[in-house]
Write a protein that holds these residues in place. Structure first.
Motif, short mmCIF file in Angstrom:
data_model
loop_
_atom_site.label_atom_id
_atom_site.label_comp_id
_atom_site.label_asym_id
_atom_site.label_seq_id
_atom_site.Cartn_x
_atom_site.Cartn_y
_atom_site.Cartn_z
N UNK A 256 36.28 43.28 45.85
CA UNK A 256 36.47 42.93 44.44
C UNK A 256 37.90 42.45 44.17
N UNK A 257 38.87 42.83 45.04
CA UNK A 257 40.24 42.35 44.85
C UNK A 257 40.32 40.83 44.99
N UNK A 258 39.33 40.24 45.71
CA UNK A 258 39.33 38.78 45.87
C UNK A 258 39.17 38.10 44.51
N UNK A 259 38.48 38.76 43.57
CA UNK A 259 38.33 38.18 42.23
C UNK A 259 39.67 38.08 41.53
N UNK A 260 40.51 39.10 41.72
CA UNK A 260 41.83 39.08 41.10
C UNK A 260 42.66 37.93 41.64
N UNK A 261 42.56 37.73 42.95
CA UNK A 261 43.33 36.65 43.57
C UNK A 261 42.93 35.30 42.99
N UNK A 262 41.64 35.14 42.66
CA UNK A 262 41.14 33.87 42.12
C UNK A 262 41.13 33.86 40.60
N UNK A 263 41.76 34.89 39.97
CA UNK A 263 41.81 34.98 38.51
C UNK A 263 40.42 34.98 37.87
N UNK A 264 39.47 35.69 38.52
CA UNK A 264 38.11 35.81 37.99
C UNK A 264 37.93 37.18 37.36
N UNK A 265 37.17 37.23 36.29
CA UNK A 265 36.96 38.48 35.56
C UNK A 265 35.74 39.22 36.09
N UNK A 266 35.85 40.55 36.14
CA UNK A 266 34.69 41.39 36.42
C UNK A 266 34.78 42.61 35.51
N UNK A 267 33.71 42.93 34.78
CA UNK A 267 33.80 44.01 33.78
C UNK A 267 34.13 45.38 34.36
N UNK A 268 33.72 45.65 35.60
CA UNK A 268 34.00 46.95 36.21
C UNK A 268 35.46 47.07 36.63
N UNK A 269 36.05 45.96 37.05
CA UNK A 269 37.43 45.98 37.50
C UNK A 269 37.62 46.87 38.72
N UNK A 270 38.85 47.23 39.01
CA UNK A 270 39.11 48.15 40.11
C UNK A 270 40.46 48.81 39.89
N UNK A 271 40.63 49.97 40.48
CA UNK A 271 41.89 50.69 40.40
C UNK A 271 42.78 50.29 41.57
N UNK A 272 44.06 50.54 41.43
CA UNK A 272 44.99 50.22 42.51
C UNK A 272 46.15 51.20 42.50
N UNK A 273 46.57 51.62 43.68
CA UNK A 273 47.71 52.52 43.83
C UNK A 273 48.83 51.73 44.49
N UNK A 274 49.98 51.66 43.83
CA UNK A 274 51.10 50.89 44.35
C UNK A 274 52.07 51.80 45.11
#
Length: 466
Positions: A256-274
């Motif tokens: 699902x992170x690939x969607x972020x890279x392509x600036x695509x929206x997904x309603x579920x999204x995803x969490x991330x730890x930096x």
């Protein structure tokens, strides 16, 4: 067929399927990666769809070949007689929850012990508090770690009556004795093996010079000491990693992170730890990786270190007043520039319409700044002023600053006069505080005049107070 035999057969069936899936995934890794690249870059054109179909066909053919290649090995490995024979002849009990080899893979003969902890809702990440996907690890001989882990997993399976499979060995069930002897394995030795794997071996604890150690003196007048050997709870270590990796779940076959890279929206999204740091445990050498522990192999020798740094302390933009809004929530330094302007106008010692308008406009600007702070507090949380910590706050200020008193704010007006008076006092105090020894000493008439101008400016904004 009895429940016990059904449980064993189902377990071996699931292990066979899991083994085959892993072998096929490893064999087709390159073709799967190539297909995923095409899928990610595809723009749904006729040409792209045709290439994608070709790559999908190649992947399917590769999967079919891999299944045909590894199916015999999977069937043989998890055939019921073969699996039990391998377990009874090769497995060495080294189940543990805290493998010493995580400190150093060269550690040998250190105690393997099982510690499950006790659940307590105290907010700490510790053994017993975490809901673990895997409760134990296996550390020792890489060649037999998988067998031992599989045996432990089988023994902890729950039966319909609430007992576990290990209990049928503890109770010397006639059915399990007949089953074990029927496949030409000595029951007593196999039972001892199962008990050792599930409960650990009862022997004197031993540490190792390569393990981190802390010595605590027991008595001041003697040479006795307590030795603490620090070992790693590998299940917690990899539970953290697996949960973080799980954030990047699949969507239409792609992370699902690939969607972020392509600036695509997904309603579920995803969490991330930096701020993660990857650490490896013999991850470059498979054999040594396996000697560290079974879970270490399953996670390819990689774990995560979470950032552990002090949080930055910042000024809160909103400070709720405990006793008085003007003293508790307003930082005079924030109004320094406005009071400088007021100081300059008063210092001119000229009394004409332009100076009076300048003073009035400056005071109005200060009032607007204060009102912004008041409105931020009002937006904080309905009913905040009724908490014990804020009960010393005057009623007029509660009505003004807390929307729990909205109806009183609209229907009553006395509170505005009280706020306006406090406002005027604060402006005089803030001005004198800002310039301390150099402020212009105002006469009583001048103080009265300034306070009057302030209250006049406040009165013109009475509706904004509401």
């Amino acid at each position: 067929m009895s429940e016990i035999i059904n449980v064993i057969n189902q377990f071996l069936h699931d292990q066979r399927a899991d083994f085959l899936d892993k072998k096929v995934a490893q064999e087709t890794r390159d073709k799967r990666a190539k297909y995923n690249q095409f899928l990610e870059k595809s723009k749904n054109t006729e040409s792209d769809n045709e290439k994608l179909a070709q790559e999908k066909q190649k992947l399917d053919e590769a999967i079919s070949k891999a299944v045909a290649k590894f199916q015999p090995e999977a069937d043989s490995k998890y055939e019921i007689n073969r699996w039990f024979y391998d377990v009874s002849s090769k497995a060495r009990p080294n189940v543990t929850t805290h493998p010493a080899k995580f400190t150093n893979p060269k550690v040998k003969d250190a105690s393997s012990f099982l510690f499950y902890g006790e659940h307590k809702d105290d907010g700490y990440l510790k053994t017993g508090n975490a809901r673990l996907e895997v409760k134990v690890d296996v550390s020792g001989n890489a060649a037999t770690n998988t067998l031992i882990f599989e045996l432990y997993t089988l023994l902890e399976i729950a039966l319909k009556d609430g007992s576990q499979l290990i209990d049928i060995f503890l109770n010397d069930s006639v059915e399990i004795i007949e089953f074990i002897e029927k496949i030409n394995i000595e029951y007593d030795k196999f039972k001892d093996l199962c008990l050792s794997v599930f409960y650990g071996e009862d022997r004197q604890q031993a540490t190792h010079e390569l393990i981190r150690q802390v010595y605590f003196p027991v008595q001041a007048e003697s040479e006795d000491y307590h030795l603490l050997s620090v070992v790693t709870p590998s299940m917690l270590l990899f539970e953290v990693k697996n949960r973080i990796d799980g954030f990047n779940h699949k969507f239409e076959g792609l992370p699902i992170r690939a969607l972020k890279k392509d600036n695509k929206f997904h309603p579920d999204g995803f969490d991330e730890v930096f701020g993660l740091t990857e650490i490896g445990f013999s991850h470059n050498e498979f054999t040594k990786m396996g000697n560290v522990s079974y879970l270490n192999v399953r996670n390819k020798g990689i774990a995560y270190l979470l950032p552990s740094i002090p949080s930055e302390i910042k000024w809160r933009e909103i400070r709720l007043p405990k006793q008085d809004f003007f003293r508790n929530s307003l930082r005079i330094k924030k109004f320094e520039e406005s009071f400088q302007t007021l100081h300059n106008l008063i210092g001119l010692e000229v009394n004409n319409v332009h100076i009076r308008d300048g003073i009035r406009n400056t005071l109005k600007f200060i009032i607007d700044q204060v009102l912004q702070s008041a409105f931020k507090i009002r937006a904080y949380d309905v009913g905040w002023s009724n908490r014990t910590h804020y009960l010393s706050l005057p009623l007029a200020q509660r009505i003004w600053l807390d929307d729990a008193y909205f109806e009183q704010r609209e229907s009553q007006h006395d509170w505005i006069d009280e706020i306006a008076g406090s406002f005027g006092h604060w402006i005089i105090h803030a001005y004198e505080y800002s310039f301390k020894d150099i402020h212009i000493k105002l006469s009583d008439d001048e103080l009265k005049h300034i306070r009057g101008v302030a209250e006049e400016a406040i009165s013109s904004d009475r509706e904004f107070f509401k």
